[in-house]
Enzyme design. Structure first.
Site, PDB file in Angstrom:
ATOM      1  N   TRP A  25       0.950  -1.007  -0.084  1.00 55.02           N
ATOM      2  CA  TRP A  25       0.000   0.150  -0.042  1.00 55.02           C
ATOM      3  C   TRP A  25       0.845   1.222   0.115  1.00 55.02           C
ATOM      4  O   TRP A  25       1.910   1.254   0.832  1.00 55.02           O
ATOM      5  CB  TRP A  25      -0.904  -0.003   1.295  1.00 55.02           C
ATOM      6  CG  TRP A  25      -2.318  -0.604   1.011  1.00 55.02           C
ATOM      7  CD1 TRP A  25      -2.466  -2.072   0.869  1.00 55.02           C
ATOM      8  CD2 TRP A  25      -3.386   0.246   0.979  1.00 55.02           C
ATOM      9  NE1 TRP A  25      -3.932  -2.150   0.788  1.00 55.02           N
ATOM     10  CE2 TRP A  25      -4.502  -0.927   0.726  1.00 55.02           C
ATOM     11  CE3 TRP A  25      -4.012   1.241   1.137  1.00 55.02           C
ATOM     12  CZ2 TRP A  25      -5.740  -0.652   0.547  1.00 55.02           C
ATOM     13  CZ3 TRP A  25      -5.273   1.699   0.957  1.00 55.02           C
ATOM     14  CH2 TRP A  25      -6.199   0.788   0.943  1.00 55.02           C
TER      15      TRP A  25
ATOM     16  N   SER B 126      -0.278  -3.166   5.585  1.00 52.86           N
ATOM     17  CA  SER B 126       0.416  -3.303   6.824  1.00 52.86           C
ATOM     18  C   SER B 126      -0.162  -4.234   7.888  1.00 52.86           C
ATOM     19  O   SER B 126       0.593  -4.895   8.482  1.00 52.86           O
ATOM     20  CB  SER B 126       0.402  -1.888   7.451  1.00 52.86           C
ATOM     21  OG  SER B 126       1.195  -1.089   6.801  1.00 52.86           O
TER      22      SER B 126
ATOM     23  N   VAL C 247       3.312   1.946   5.094  1.00 48.43           N
ATOM     24  CA  VAL C 247       2.747   3.310   5.376  1.00 48.43           C
ATOM     25  C   VAL C 247       1.310   3.297   5.456  1.00 48.43           C
ATOM     26  O   VAL C 247       0.390   3.010   4.482  1.00 48.43           O
ATOM     27  CB  VAL C 247       3.214   3.887   4.029  1.00 48.43           C
ATOM     28  CG1 VAL C 247       2.710   5.328   4.096  1.00 48.43           C
ATOM     29  CG2 VAL C 247       4.667   3.938   3.940  1.00 48.43           C
ATOM     30  N   LEU C 248       0.883   3.877   6.549  1.00 46.97           N
ATOM     31  CA  LEU C 248      -0.518   4.018   6.926  1.00 46.97           C
ATOM     32  C   LEU C 248      -0.963   5.515   6.993  1.00 46.97           C
ATOM     33  O   LEU C 248      -0.145   6.073   7.611  1.00 46.97           O
ATOM     34  CB  LEU C 248      -0.850   3.264   8.337  1.00 46.97           C
ATOM     35  CG  LEU C 248      -0.732   1.849   8.388  1.00 46.97           C
ATOM     36  CD1 LEU C 248      -0.458   1.252   9.790  1.00 46.97           C
ATOM     37  CD2 LEU C 248      -2.261   1.215   7.943  1.00 46.97           C
ATOM     38  N   ILE C 249      -1.883   5.789   6.123  1.00 44.66           N
ATOM     39  CA  ILE C 249      -2.234   7.071   5.978  1.00 44.66           C
ATOM     40  C   ILE C 249      -3.669   7.078   6.487  1.00 44.66           C
ATOM     41  O   ILE C 249      -4.604   6.472   5.954  1.00 44.66           O
ATOM     42  CB  ILE C 249      -2.118   7.454   4.710  1.00 44.66           C
ATOM     43  CG1 ILE C 249      -0.601   7.517   4.151  1.00 44.66           C
ATOM     44  CG2 ILE C 249      -2.421   8.919   4.493  1.00 44.66           C
ATOM     45  CD1 ILE C 249      -0.362   7.965   2.722  1.00 44.66           C
TER      46      ILE C 249
ATOM     47  N   THR D 281     -12.481   6.809   7.947  1.00 45.59           N
ATOM     48  CA  THR D 281     -12.956   5.771   9.169  1.00 45.59           C
ATOM     49  C   THR D 281     -11.842   5.600  10.223  1.00 45.59           C
ATOM     50  O   THR D 281     -10.760   6.035  10.069  1.00 45.59           O
ATOM     51  CB  THR D 281     -13.370   4.581   8.347  1.00 45.59           C
ATOM     52  OG1 THR D 281     -12.367   3.744   7.794  1.00 45.59           O
ATOM     53  CG2 THR D 281     -14.161   4.737   7.071  1.00 45.59           C
TER      54      THR D 281
ATOM     55  N   HIS E  22     -10.357   2.556  10.314  1.00 42.72           N
ATOM     56  CA  HIS E  22      -9.435   1.651   9.945  1.00 42.72           C
ATOM     57  C   HIS E  22      -8.182   1.905  10.425  1.00 42.72           C
ATOM     58  O   HIS E  22      -7.524   1.217  10.822  1.00 42.72           O
ATOM     59  CB  HIS E  22      -9.792   1.895   8.395  1.00 42.72           C
ATOM     60  CG  HIS E  22      -9.221   0.308   8.068  1.00 42.72           C
ATOM     61  ND1 HIS E  22      -8.017   0.291   7.074  1.00 42.72           N
ATOM     62  CD2 HIS E  22     -10.157  -0.849   7.755  1.00 42.72           C
ATOM     63  CE1 HIS E  22      -8.036  -1.108   6.712  1.00 42.72           C
ATOM     64  NE2 HIS E  22      -9.166  -1.681   6.954  1.00 42.72           N
TER      65      HIS E  22
ATOM     66  N   PHE F 192      10.687  -1.474  13.731  1.00 43.54           N
ATOM     67  CA  PHE F 192       9.155  -0.906  13.509  1.00 43.54           C
ATOM     68  C   PHE F 192       9.321   0.201  12.339  1.00 43.54           C
ATOM     69  O   PHE F 192       9.522   1.464  12.586  1.00 43.54           O
ATOM     70  CB  PHE F 192       8.559   0.123  14.834  1.00 43.54           C
ATOM     71  CG  PHE F 192       7.272   0.370  14.745  1.00 43.54           C
ATOM     72  CD1 PHE F 192       6.320  -0.524  14.399  1.00 43.54           C
ATOM     73  CD2 PHE F 192       7.031   1.870  14.644  1.00 43.54           C
ATOM     74  CE1 PHE F 192       4.893  -0.032  14.063  1.00 43.54           C
ATOM     75  CE2 PHE F 192       5.686   2.063  14.776  1.00 43.54           C
ATOM     76  CZ  PHE F 192       4.771   1.231  14.303  1.00 43.54           C
TER      77      PHE F 192
HETATM   78  C1  DLZ Z   1      -7.369  -1.571   3.824  1.00 42.97           C
HETATM   79  C2  DLZ Z   1      -6.282  -0.702   3.973  1.00 42.97           C
HETATM   80  C3  DLZ Z   1      -6.318   0.873   4.242  1.00 42.97           C
HETATM   81  C4  DLZ Z   1      -7.515   1.477   4.021  1.00 42.97           C
HETATM   82  N1  DLZ Z   1      -5.255   1.534   4.334  1.00 42.97           N
HETATM   83  C5  DLZ Z   1      -3.946   1.044   4.370  1.00 42.97           C
HETATM   84  C6  DLZ Z   1      -2.849   1.942   4.421  1.00 42.97           C
HETATM   85  O1  DLZ Z   1      -2.877   2.973   4.476  1.00 42.97           O
HETATM   86  N2  DLZ Z   1      -1.611   1.235   4.503  1.00 42.97           N
HETATM   87  C7  DLZ Z   1      -1.489  -0.093   4.362  1.00 42.97           C
HETATM   88  O2  DLZ Z   1      -0.406  -0.801   4.623  1.00 42.97           O
HETATM   89  N3  DLZ Z   1      -2.591  -1.034   4.276  1.00 42.97           N
HETATM   90  C8  DLZ Z   1      -3.795  -0.215   4.126  1.00 42.97           C
HETATM   91  N4  DLZ Z   1      -5.044  -1.129   4.075  1.00 42.97           N
HETATM   92  C9  DLZ Z   1      -4.720  -2.719   3.809  1.00 42.97           C
HETATM   93  C10 DLZ Z   1      -4.747  -3.206   5.233  1.00 42.97           C
HETATM   94  O3  DLZ Z   1      -3.348  -3.221   5.691  1.00 42.97           O
HETATM   95  C11 DLZ Z   1      -4.803  -4.923   4.606  1.00 42.97           C
HETATM   96  O4  DLZ Z   1      -3.942  -5.346   3.798  1.00 42.97           O
HETATM   97  C12 DLZ Z   1      -6.009  -5.434   4.205  1.00 42.97           C
HETATM   98  O5  DLZ Z   1      -7.309  -4.757   5.274  1.00 42.97           O
HETATM   99  C13 DLZ Z   1      -6.413  -6.957   4.091  1.00 42.97           C
HETATM  100  O6  DLZ Z   1      -6.180  -7.567   5.493  1.00 42.97           O
END
Ligand code: DLZ
Length: 213
Positions: A27, A61, A129-131, A135, A137, A162
């Protein structure tokens, strides 16, 4: 103005005898690619041999903790079968318990002084990388992933670095990969993660053999 954030650079690291894994999510790929490149650059500068670096990817992630856990266990299985080959082909079947998900800490498994492509990983770098979106999530994944990665390193005795950015918007994430816009290029945190892997891998090797400074 002097820089007060970030680690001091006084640790001398030598990765020439270490085997390191990187596992990254896919992602937000542009940012991920820069972070992985930063980590690889520092691993190589610290002397880790290319043949002793394994790079795997997972969808997102949320999948990082399972990947780290299984890669650590799998590398112990590789190392054990390597030793068995050296001892004349002992057979480690699935009944031996070695495939158990609760594979024991590597603390009882001293790593060889000469690195081998089959030695257990000295450290794993988990990169994601989580953005934040609209929601909850983001909050759930950040929380689950950070706690799980910490648990894996404490339970296995193998450092899990990490390398997960938890950014509130795109710009925050880009800046932390050295890809920020205009004069806010930022800095590639992947580089610190590479160095942290080598430092922690070396420390744990030493601590496992009862040597302290
Ligand atoms: C579903 C999701 C969302 C909305 N955002 C991210 C993100 O910003 N970064 C990331 O690494 N993964 C994201 N995912 C996917 C989830 O990590 C995961 O792959 C799915 O929910 C399937 O288990």
């Amino acid at each position: 103005m002097s820089e007060i954030k970030g680690p001091s650079l006084d640790a001398k690291v030598d990765g020439s005898s270490l085997r390191i894994a990187i596992v990254h999510a896919r992602w937000n790929k542009v940012i991920i690619d820069a972070l992985v490149a930063g980590a690889l650059k520092k691993l190589k500068e610290a002397g880790v041999k290319e043949s002793n670096i394994v790079v795997e990817s997972v969808p997102g992630s949320f999948e990082l903790p399972l990947a780290c856990s299984r890669m650590i266990a799998g590398s112990h299985i590789q190392a054990a079968s390597n030793e068995a080959d050296l001892l004349g082909g002992l057979n480690f079947g699935s009944g031996s318990g070695i495939l158990s998900p609760k594979f024991p800490s590597r603390s009882g498994t001293p790593a060889p002084a000469i690195p081998s492509a089959n030695q257990a990983f000295d450290a794993v770098i988990a990169i994601g990388v989580l953005i934040k979106g609209a929601t909850m999530h983001f909050e759930y994944i950040c929380d689950a992933v950070s706690h799980s990665l910490m648990k894996i390193q404490v339970d296995t005795g193998v450092p899990v670095i990490f390398g997960v950015l938890t950014a509130l918007n795109d710009d925050q994430a880009l800046e932390r990969a050295g890809l920020g816009k205009g004069d806010k290029t930022g800095h590639n945190h992947g580089e610190e993660w590479g160095l942290a892997a080598v430092e922690m891998g070396s420390h744990v090797r030493r601590w496992n053999s009862g040597k302290f400074l």
